[in-house]
Write a protein that holds these residues in place. Structure first.
Motif, PDB file in Angstrom:
ATOM      1  N   PHE A 269       0.826  -1.214   0.000  1.00  0.00           N
ATOM      2  CA  PHE A 269       0.000   0.000   0.000  1.00  0.00           C
ATOM      3  C   PHE A 269       0.856   1.258   0.000  1.00  0.00           C
ATOM      4  CE2 PHE A 269      -2.919  -3.117   1.973  1.00  0.00           C
ATOM      5  CZ  PHE A 269      -3.966  -3.012   1.077  1.00  0.00           C
ATOM      6  N   LEU A 270       1.941   1.229   0.755  1.00  0.00           N
ATOM      7  CA  LEU A 270       2.850   2.378   0.805  1.00  0.00           C
ATOM      8  C   LEU A 270       3.491   2.609  -0.565  1.00  0.00           C
ATOM      9  CD1 LEU A 270       4.535   1.678   4.263  1.00  0.00           C
ATOM     10  CD2 LEU A 270       2.841   3.454   3.745  1.00  0.00           C
ATOM     11  N   ALA A 271       3.806   1.518  -1.267  1.00  0.00           N
ATOM     12  CA  ALA A 271       4.381   1.651  -2.612  1.00  0.00           C
ATOM     13  C   ALA A 271       3.373   2.280  -3.569  1.00  0.00           C
ATOM     14  CB  ALA A 271       4.814   0.280  -3.131  1.00  0.00           C
ATOM     15  N   ALA A 272       2.104   1.894  -3.437  1.00  0.00           N
ATOM     16  CA  ALA A 272       1.058   2.461  -4.298  1.00  0.00           C
ATOM     17  C   ALA A 272       0.869   3.951  -4.011  1.00  0.00           C
ATOM     18  CB  ALA A 272      -0.252   1.713  -4.094  1.00  0.00           C
ATOM     19  N   ALA A 273       0.871   4.316  -2.720  1.00  0.00           N
ATOM     20  CA  ALA A 273       0.726   5.726  -2.356  1.00  0.00           C
ATOM     21  C   ALA A 273       1.894   6.541  -2.914  1.00  0.00           C
ATOM     22  CB  ALA A 273       0.653   5.869  -0.832  1.00  0.00           C
ATOM     23  N   LYS A 274       3.081   5.988  -2.823  1.00  0.00           N
ATOM     24  CA  LYS A 274       4.271   6.681  -3.350  1.00  0.00           C
ATOM     25  C   LYS A 274       4.153   6.892  -4.855  1.00  0.00           C
ATOM     26  CE  LYS A 274       9.322   6.517  -3.273  1.00  0.00           C
ATOM     27  NZ  LYS A 274      10.516   5.737  -2.853  1.00  0.00           N
ATOM     28  N   GLU A 275       3.670   5.866  -5.555  1.00  0.00           N
ATOM     29  CA  GLU A 275       3.487   5.977  -7.016  1.00  0.00           C
ATOM     30  C   GLU A 275       2.474   7.079  -7.361  1.00  0.00           C
ATOM     31  OE1 GLU A 275       4.367   3.792  -9.927  1.00  0.00           O
ATOM     32  OE2 GLU A 275       6.088   3.253  -8.696  1.00  0.00           O
ATOM     33  N   LEU A 276       1.453   7.206  -6.517  1.00  0.00           N
ATOM     34  CA  LEU A 276       0.433   8.240  -6.754  1.00  0.00           C
ATOM     35  C   LEU A 276       0.903   9.626  -6.335  1.00  0.00           C
ATOM     36  CD1 LEU A 276      -2.828   6.402  -5.558  1.00  0.00           C
ATOM     37  CD2 LEU A 276      -2.139   6.867  -7.922  1.00  0.00           C
ATOM     38  N   GLY A 277       2.003   9.676  -5.575  1.00  0.00           N
ATOM     39  CA  GLY A 277       2.519  10.961  -5.099  1.00  0.00           C
ATOM     40  C   GLY A 277       1.714  11.539  -3.956  1.00  0.00           C
ATOM     41  N   VAL A 278       1.188  10.660  -3.082  1.00  0.00           N
ATOM     42  CA  VAL A 278       0.365  11.118  -1.954  1.00  0.00           C
ATOM     43  C   VAL A 278       0.908  10.515  -0.654  1.00  0.00           C
ATOM     44  CG1 VAL A 278      -1.714  11.365  -3.362  1.00  0.00           C
ATOM     45  CG2 VAL A 278      -1.260   9.186  -2.214  1.00  0.00           C
ATOM     46  N   ASP A 279       0.558  11.145   0.459  1.00  0.00           N
ATOM     47  CA  ASP A 279       0.914  10.611   1.774  1.00  0.00           C
ATOM     48  C   ASP A 279      -0.128   9.595   2.214  1.00  0.00           C
ATOM     49  OD1 ASP A 279       3.166  12.243   2.037  1.00  0.00           O
ATOM     50  OD2 ASP A 279       1.973  13.888   2.880  1.00  0.00           O
ATOM     51  N   PRO A 280       0.272   8.599   2.995  1.00  0.00           N
ATOM     52  CA  PRO A 280      -0.705   7.624   3.496  1.00  0.00           C
ATOM     53  C   PRO A 280      -1.856   8.284   4.258  1.00  0.00           C
ATOM     54  CG  PRO A 280       1.524   6.828   3.897  1.00  0.00           C
ATOM     55  CD  PRO A 280       1.652   8.233   3.383  1.00  0.00           C
ATOM     56  N   GLU A 281      -1.552   9.347   5.013  1.00  0.00           N
ATOM     57  CA  GLU A 281      -2.587   9.987   5.844  1.00  0.00           C
ATOM     58  C   GLU A 281      -3.714  10.597   5.016  1.00  0.00           C
ATOM     59  OE1 GLU A 281       0.860  11.591   6.196  1.00  0.00           O
ATOM     60  OE2 GLU A 281       1.172   9.562   6.973  1.00  0.00           O
ATOM     61  N   GLU A 282      -3.438  10.886   3.731  1.00  0.00           N
ATOM     62  CA  GLU A 282      -4.480  11.473   2.883  1.00  0.00           C
ATOM     63  C   GLU A 282      -5.025  10.448   1.875  1.00  0.00           C
ATOM     64  OE1 GLU A 282      -2.554  14.892   1.205  1.00  0.00           O
ATOM     65  OE2 GLU A 282      -1.005  13.710   0.209  1.00  0.00           O
ATOM     66  N   SER A 283      -4.799   9.170   2.206  1.00  0.00           N
ATOM     67  CA  SER A 283      -5.235   8.079   1.322  1.00  0.00           C
ATOM     68  C   SER A 283      -6.175   7.122   2.055  1.00  0.00           C
ATOM     69  CB  SER A 283      -4.024   7.283   0.820  1.00  0.00           C
ATOM     70  OG  SER A 283      -3.053   8.138   0.256  1.00  0.00           O
TER      71      SER A 283
END
Length: 243
Positions: free
Chosen positions: A178-192
Protein backbone atom coordinates in the motif's frame (compact mmCIF):
# COMPACT_ATOMS: atom_id res chain seq x y z
CA UNK A 1 -10.24 15.00 12.62
CA UNK A 2 -9.78 12.91 9.48
CA UNK A 3 -7.42 14.28 6.84
CA UNK A 4 -8.88 15.15 3.46
CA UNK A 5 -8.82 11.98 1.37
CA UNK A 6 -7.36 12.65 -2.07
CA UNK A 7 -6.40 9.10 -3.08
CA UNK A 8 -7.91 5.62 -2.87
CA UNK A 9 -6.07 2.31 -3.10
CA UNK A 10 -8.16 -0.77 -3.82
CA UNK A 11 -7.45 -4.45 -3.38
CA UNK A 12 -8.48 -6.49 -6.42
CA UNK A 13 -9.94 -9.81 -5.26
CA UNK A 14 -13.12 -9.41 -3.26
CA UNK A 15 -13.27 -5.62 -3.67
CA UNK A 16 -13.24 -4.99 -7.42
CA UNK A 17 -13.78 -8.50 -8.73
CA UNK A 18 -15.60 -11.56 -7.45
CA UNK A 19 -12.40 -13.59 -7.76
CA UNK A 20 -11.87 -14.09 -4.02
CA UNK A 21 -14.39 -16.94 -4.07
CA UNK A 22 -12.68 -18.39 -7.14
CA UNK A 23 -9.29 -18.21 -5.43
CA UNK A 24 -10.79 -19.95 -2.40
CA UNK A 25 -12.19 -22.70 -4.63
CA UNK A 26 -8.77 -23.20 -6.25
CA UNK A 27 -7.08 -23.41 -2.83
CA UNK A 28 -9.62 -26.01 -1.74
CA UNK A 29 -8.95 -28.04 -4.88
CA UNK A 30 -5.20 -27.83 -4.27
CA UNK A 31 -5.16 -28.95 -0.67
CA UNK A 32 -7.80 -31.65 -1.21
CA UNK A 33 -5.68 -33.06 -4.07
CA UNK A 34 -2.54 -32.92 -1.93
CA UNK A 35 -4.35 -34.64 0.95
CA UNK A 36 -5.46 -37.45 -1.37
CA UNK A 37 -1.89 -37.80 -2.60
CA UNK A 38 -0.67 -38.15 0.98
CA UNK A 39 -3.22 -40.91 1.63
CA UNK A 40 -2.21 -42.78 -1.52
CA UNK A 41 1.44 -42.63 -0.51
CA UNK A 42 0.70 -43.96 2.97
CA UNK A 43 1.27 -40.66 4.79
CA UNK A 44 -0.92 -39.29 7.56
CA UNK A 45 -3.77 -37.22 6.06
CA UNK A 46 -4.45 -33.81 7.55
CA UNK A 47 -7.67 -32.09 8.57
CA UNK A 48 -9.40 -30.97 5.37
CA UNK A 49 -8.97 -27.39 4.16
CA UNK A 50 -11.97 -25.25 5.10
CA UNK A 51 -12.90 -22.28 2.91
CA UNK A 52 -14.84 -20.74 5.81
CA UNK A 53 -12.08 -21.11 8.42
CA UNK A 54 -8.68 -21.67 6.79
CA UNK A 55 -8.97 -19.36 3.78
CA UNK A 56 -9.54 -16.09 5.71
CA UNK A 57 -7.17 -17.12 8.51
CA UNK A 58 -4.13 -18.30 6.58
CA UNK A 59 -4.41 -17.32 2.93
CA UNK A 60 -6.74 -14.47 1.94
CA UNK A 61 -4.83 -11.43 0.69
CA UNK A 62 -1.44 -13.03 1.29
CA UNK A 63 1.15 -13.89 -1.41
CA UNK A 64 0.66 -17.39 -2.79
CA UNK A 65 3.76 -19.12 -1.41
CA UNK A 66 3.26 -17.50 2.00
CA UNK A 67 -0.28 -18.89 2.01
CA UNK A 68 1.06 -22.39 1.33
CA UNK A 69 3.52 -22.05 4.23
CA UNK A 70 0.85 -20.69 6.58
CA UNK A 71 -1.62 -23.49 5.93
CA UNK A 72 0.93 -26.32 6.03
CA UNK A 73 2.31 -24.95 9.29
CA UNK A 74 -1.23 -25.03 10.73
CA UNK A 75 -1.27 -28.77 9.96
CA UNK A 76 2.31 -29.35 11.22
CA UNK A 77 3.52 -30.27 7.75
CA UNK A 78 6.97 -29.32 6.47
CA UNK A 79 7.89 -29.34 2.80
CA UNK A 80 11.06 -28.14 1.08
CA UNK A 81 10.89 -24.61 -0.33
CA UNK A 82 11.78 -25.65 -3.87
CA UNK A 83 12.18 -23.24 -6.78
CA UNK A 84 9.81 -20.99 -8.67
CA UNK A 85 10.43 -23.14 -11.75
CA UNK A 86 9.17 -26.28 -9.96
CA UNK A 87 6.57 -28.27 -11.87
CA UNK A 88 3.05 -28.20 -10.36
CA UNK A 89 3.31 -31.89 -9.41
CA UNK A 90 6.43 -31.38 -7.28
CA UNK A 91 5.91 -31.64 -3.52
CA UNK A 92 7.54 -28.36 -2.59
CA UNK A 93 6.14 -25.03 -1.39
CA UNK A 94 6.72 -23.56 -4.84
CA UNK A 95 5.41 -26.64 -6.64
CA UNK A 96 2.14 -26.56 -4.69
CA UNK A 97 1.88 -22.82 -5.31
CA UNK A 98 2.30 -23.33 -9.04
CA UNK A 99 -0.35 -26.08 -8.96
CA UNK A 100 -2.75 -23.72 -7.20
CA UNK A 101 -2.24 -21.17 -9.98
CA UNK A 102 -3.17 -23.79 -12.57
CA UNK A 103 -6.36 -24.59 -10.65
CA UNK A 104 -7.22 -20.88 -10.42
CA UNK A 105 -6.68 -20.18 -14.12
CA UNK A 106 -8.90 -23.16 -14.96
CA UNK A 107 -11.65 -21.89 -12.64
CA UNK A 108 -11.72 -18.40 -14.20
CA UNK A 109 -11.55 -19.90 -17.69
CA UNK A 110 -14.64 -21.99 -16.91
CA UNK A 111 -16.57 -19.38 -14.90
CA UNK A 112 -15.33 -16.04 -16.24
CA UNK A 113 -14.74 -13.04 -13.98
CA UNK A 114 -17.44 -10.77 -12.56
CA UNK A 115 -16.92 -7.33 -11.05
CA UNK A 116 -18.69 -5.72 -8.09
CA UNK A 117 -20.74 -3.24 -10.13
CA UNK A 118 -21.63 -0.94 -7.21
CA UNK A 119 -17.99 -0.63 -6.22
CA UNK A 120 -16.84 0.03 -9.79
CA UNK A 121 -19.54 2.68 -10.28
CA UNK A 122 -18.53 4.43 -7.05
CA UNK A 123 -14.86 4.42 -8.06
CA UNK A 124 -15.80 6.04 -11.38
CA UNK A 125 -17.64 8.80 -9.46
CA UNK A 126 -14.68 9.42 -7.14
CA UNK A 127 -12.29 9.45 -10.07
CA UNK A 128 -14.48 12.03 -11.83
CA UNK A 129 -14.22 14.15 -8.67
CA UNK A 130 -10.43 14.09 -8.88
CA UNK A 131 -9.59 11.29 -6.43
CA UNK A 132 -6.38 9.49 -7.43
CA UNK A 133 -6.73 5.72 -7.74
CA UNK A 134 -4.49 2.66 -7.50
CA UNK A 135 -5.07 -1.08 -7.46
CA UNK A 136 -3.01 -3.55 -5.45
CA UNK A 137 -2.98 -7.31 -5.33
CA UNK A 138 -0.85 -10.15 -4.04
CA UNK A 139 -1.76 -12.02 -7.22
CA UNK A 140 0.50 -12.29 -10.24
CA UNK A 141 -2.66 -12.57 -12.37
CA UNK A 142 -3.82 -9.05 -11.53
CA UNK A 143 -3.07 -7.41 -14.91
CA UNK A 144 -4.81 -10.24 -16.76
CA UNK A 145 -7.92 -9.93 -14.55
CA UNK A 146 -8.05 -6.14 -15.03
CA UNK A 147 -7.83 -6.57 -18.80
CA UNK A 148 -10.46 -9.33 -18.92
CA UNK A 149 -12.94 -7.22 -16.93
CA UNK A 150 -12.17 -3.98 -18.80
CA UNK A 151 -11.39 -1.92 -15.68
CA UNK A 152 -7.64 -1.45 -16.14
CA UNK A 153 -8.02 2.21 -17.18
CA UNK A 154 -9.72 3.09 -13.86
CA UNK A 155 -6.39 3.00 -12.04
CA UNK A 156 -3.38 5.24 -12.36
CA UNK A 157 -1.02 2.66 -10.95
CA UNK A 158 -0.91 -1.06 -10.17
CA UNK A 159 1.24 -2.80 -7.57
CA UNK A 160 0.68 -6.55 -7.82
CA UNK A 161 2.48 -9.84 -7.28
CA UNK A 162 4.67 -9.31 -10.35
CA UNK A 163 5.73 -5.79 -9.32
CA UNK A 164 6.20 -6.90 -5.71
CA UNK A 165 8.60 -9.62 -6.82
CA UNK A 166 10.56 -7.21 -9.04
CA UNK A 167 10.91 -4.65 -6.24
CA UNK A 168 11.12 -7.12 -3.35
CA UNK A 169 8.02 -5.61 -1.68
CA UNK A 170 6.83 -7.50 1.41
CA UNK A 171 3.38 -9.04 1.27
CA UNK A 172 0.47 -8.29 3.60
CA UNK A 173 0.01 -7.94 6.56
CA UNK A 174 3.07 -5.70 6.02
CA UNK A 175 1.83 -2.31 4.72
CA UNK A 176 4.58 -2.10 2.09
CA UNK A 177 2.40 -2.82 -0.96
CA UNK A 178 0.00 0.00 0.00
CA UNK A 179 2.85 2.38 0.80
CA UNK A 180 4.38 1.65 -2.61
CA UNK A 181 1.06 2.46 -4.30
CA UNK A 182 0.73 5.73 -2.36
CA UNK A 183 4.27 6.68 -3.35
CA UNK A 184 3.49 5.98 -7.02
CA UNK A 185 0.43 8.24 -6.75
CA UNK A 186 2.52 10.96 -5.10
CA UNK A 187 0.36 11.12 -1.95
CA UNK A 188 0.91 10.61 1.77
CA UNK A 189 -0.71 7.62 3.50
CA UNK A 190 -2.59 9.99 5.84
CA UNK A 191 -4.48 11.47 2.88
CA UNK A 192 -5.24 8.08 1.32
CA UNK A 193 -7.99 5.53 1.79
CA UNK A 194 -7.42 1.82 1.37
CA UNK A 195 -10.21 -0.64 0.64
CA UNK A 196 -9.75 -4.31 1.54
CA UNK A 197 -11.83 -7.41 2.21
CA UNK A 198 -9.08 -9.48 3.84
CA UNK A 199 -8.02 -9.45 7.48
CA UNK A 200 -4.36 -9.25 6.42
CA UNK A 201 -5.29 -6.24 4.26
CA UNK A 202 -6.94 -4.14 6.94
CA UNK A 203 -4.07 -5.03 9.29
CA UNK A 204 -1.69 -3.67 6.65
CA UNK A 205 -3.71 -0.48 6.20
CA UNK A 206 -3.75 0.16 9.92
CA UNK A 207 -0.01 -0.52 10.25
CA UNK A 208 0.71 1.87 7.35
CA UNK A 209 -0.98 4.84 8.99
CA UNK A 210 -3.52 5.38 6.23
CA UNK A 211 -6.13 8.08 6.67
CA UNK A 212 -9.08 5.74 6.21
CA UNK A 213 -9.13 1.92 6.22
CA UNK A 214 -12.32 0.49 4.76
CA UNK A 215 -13.23 -3.19 5.06
CA UNK A 216 -15.61 -4.77 2.57
CA UNK A 217 -17.66 -7.50 4.27
CA UNK A 218 -17.01 -10.51 2.09
CA UNK A 219 -14.94 -13.46 3.32
CA UNK A 220 -14.33 -11.86 6.71
CA UNK A 221 -17.12 -10.58 8.97
CA UNK A 222 -17.73 -6.96 9.93
CA UNK A 223 -16.54 -7.71 13.47
CA UNK A 224 -13.31 -9.34 12.26
CA UNK A 225 -12.51 -6.44 9.93
CA UNK A 226 -13.11 -3.81 12.62
CA UNK A 227 -11.15 -5.80 15.20
CA UNK A 228 -8.12 -6.09 12.90
CA UNK A 229 -7.74 -2.49 11.78
CA UNK A 230 -10.65 -1.28 9.63
CA UNK A 231 -12.08 2.13 10.53
CA UNK A 232 -15.40 1.06 9.07
CA UNK A 233 -16.78 -2.11 7.50
CA UNK A 234 -19.41 -1.93 4.74
CA UNK A 235 -21.19 -4.13 2.24
CA UNK A 236 -20.15 -1.98 -0.71
CA UNK A 237 -18.56 1.41 -1.46
CA UNK A 238 -21.86 3.29 -1.78
CA UNK A 239 -21.81 3.36 2.05
CA UNK A 240 -18.49 5.27 2.14
CA UNK A 241 -18.52 9.06 2.23
CA UNK A 242 -15.25 10.82 1.51
CA UNK A 243 -14.49 14.15 3.19
Amino acid sequence: MQNKIIAAIFDLDGVLTRTAAQHAKAWKQLFDAYNEQRKEEGEQPFEDFSIEIDYPKYIDGIPRYDGIRNFLQSRNIKLPEGYESDEPNELTIRGLGNRKNEFFLKVIEEEGVEVFEKNIDQIKKWKAEGVKTAVISSSKNCKKILEVTGIEELFETRIDGVVSKERNIKGKPSPDIFLAAAKELGVDPEESMIVEDAIAGVEAGSAGGFGLVVGIVNGASKEELLKNGADLAVQDLTDVKLN
